[in-house]
Design an enzyme around this catalytic site. Sequence first.
Site, PDB file in Angstrom:
ATOM      1  N   GLU A 168      60.811   9.733  43.052  1.00 33.43           N
ATOM      2  CA  GLU A 168      60.176  10.322  41.880  1.00 33.43           C
ATOM      3  C   GLU A 168      61.135  11.275  41.167  1.00 33.43           C
ATOM      4  O   GLU A 168      62.054  11.822  41.798  1.00 33.43           O
ATOM      5  CB  GLU A 168      58.934  11.113  42.325  1.00 33.43           C
ATOM      6  CG  GLU A 168      57.844  10.262  42.974  1.00 33.43           C
ATOM      7  CD  GLU A 168      56.998   9.493  41.969  1.00 33.43           C
ATOM      8  OE1 GLU A 168      57.510   9.084  40.904  1.00 33.43           O
ATOM      9  OE2 GLU A 168      55.812   9.279  42.251  1.00 33.43           O
TER      10      GLU A 168
ATOM     11  N   ASN B  45      57.616   6.729  34.729  1.00 30.65           N
ATOM     12  CA  ASN B  45      58.429   7.949  34.742  1.00 30.65           C
ATOM     13  C   ASN B  45      59.867   7.687  35.210  1.00 30.65           C
ATOM     14  O   ASN B  45      60.618   8.609  35.476  1.00 30.65           O
ATOM     15  CB  ASN B  45      57.773   9.004  35.649  1.00 30.65           C
ATOM     16  CG  ASN B  45      57.620   8.524  37.097  1.00 30.65           C
ATOM     17  OD1 ASN B  45      58.111   7.455  37.459  1.00 30.65           O
ATOM     18  ND2 ASN B  45      56.949   9.313  37.921  1.00 30.65           N
TER      19      ASN B  45
ATOM     20  N   ASP C 224      59.213   0.487  50.115  1.00 29.93           N
ATOM     21  CA  ASP C 224      58.421   1.682  50.393  1.00 29.93           C
ATOM     22  C   ASP C 224      57.045   1.337  50.966  1.00 29.93           C
ATOM     23  O   ASP C 224      56.643   0.165  51.000  1.00 29.93           O
ATOM     24  CB  ASP C 224      58.275   2.529  49.121  1.00 29.93           C
ATOM     25  CG  ASP C 224      57.914   1.696  47.890  1.00 29.93           C
ATOM     26  OD1 ASP C 224      57.454   0.562  48.042  1.00 29.93           O
ATOM     27  OD2 ASP C 224      58.113   2.196  46.777  1.00 29.93           O
TER      28      ASP C 224
ATOM     29  N   HIS D 219      60.726   6.144  38.033  1.00 27.82           N
ATOM     30  CA  HIS D 219      60.977   6.103  39.480  1.00 27.82           C
ATOM     31  C   HIS D 219      61.418   4.705  39.909  1.00 27.82           C
ATOM     32  O   HIS D 219      61.068   3.705  39.293  1.00 27.82           O
ATOM     33  CB  HIS D 219      59.794   6.634  40.305  1.00 27.82           C
ATOM     34  CG  HIS D 219      58.600   5.743  40.396  1.00 27.82           C
ATOM     35  ND1 HIS D 219      57.348   6.206  40.712  1.00 27.82           N
ATOM     36  CD2 HIS D 219      58.451   4.397  40.233  1.00 27.82           C
ATOM     37  CE1 HIS D 219      56.496   5.199  40.742  1.00 27.82           C
ATOM     38  NE2 HIS D 219      57.134   4.095  40.457  1.00 27.82           N
TER      39      HIS D 219
HETATM   40  P1  PGA Z   1      54.147  -1.715  38.500  1.00 32.87           P
HETATM   41  O1  PGA Z   1      54.842  -0.543  39.304  1.00 32.87           O
HETATM   42  O2  PGA Z   1      54.951  -2.941  38.767  1.00 32.87           O
HETATM   43  O3  PGA Z   1      52.757  -1.799  39.075  1.00 32.87           O
HETATM   44  O4  PGA Z   1      54.156  -1.307  37.067  1.00 32.87           O
HETATM   45  C1  PGA Z   1      56.229  -0.438  39.306  1.00 32.87           C
HETATM   46  C2  PGA Z   1      56.643   0.820  40.000  1.00 32.87           C
HETATM   47  O5  PGA Z   1      55.873   1.803  39.996  1.00 32.87           O
HETATM   48  O6  PGA Z   1      57.762   0.866  40.537  1.00 32.87           O
END
Ligand code: PGA
Length: 258
Positions: free
Chosen positions: A143, A136, A67, A138
């Site tokens: 999302e 959450n 992404d 995702h």
């Molecule tokens: P993080 O993010 O590795 O910074 O916890 C993971 C994500 O949001 O997919």
Amino acid sequence: MRFIVVEDYESLSRKAAEFIGQEIISNPSMVLGLATGSTPLGTYRHLVEDAKSGKLDFSRVTTFNLDEYIGLPPSHEQSYSSFMWRHLFSEISIDPARVHLPLGLFEDAEAACAQYEKLIEQAGGIDLQLLGIGNNGHIGFNEPDDKLGARTHIVRLTEDTIQANARFFEKESEVPREAITMGVGTIMQAKKILLLASGWSKAKAIQQTIHGEVDTEVPSTVLQMHRDVTIIADFEAASLLDLSEVYICLKEYQPPRE
Ligand code: PGA
């Protein structure tokens, strides 16, 4: 789903780098899907060390990132393109023509998304997709919602995600509100998936990913339907699981001291 619990973030990073390294060794021209965020940083550090010591050769590897923020040029310090060059690509011998990230700046969103899908298809599909997980649930920037985008598409980030990512920007208002992300179908088409989770904040999402019902409100639950998923979690991220029900890598697993 294979589930491996390790003691801490350092063990997780080492194990993830070993896993990816094995894939590269067995298929030096593999197509590797990559992720950004704090979680894979340690993994990338180990991959860089292994590349520098001659253990791993990235020269024929093709990469596709999950992404990118919309509105940030690749040169922006917080773009995912900058992140990947800073932490991995500029430290290993990789052919820049084989490195792909969705572009966060475009005139025609639909064409940009379709083009990314086409590039993945032309490369023969993704052999191994590395994933982090949001608090959450995702994956990529897919999302929680009442429906999930199947293919590369544009998403509005949730407040949870904006707040979680604000730590990388001077002000929360600077966090882009939209992103371009591989869809859940794109991710599910990868031949193998490796998901990493570290820290207490991921415990609920990991519990739902493994034990919850498949639910678009927790996008990672769709991984239950993939035939080759490995999750590596540290003890904190695995803390809400019934460990007797899941596969534990005993060599790495240390019960907490009384
Ligand atoms: P993080 O993010 O590795 O910074 O916890 C993971 C994500 O949001 O997919």
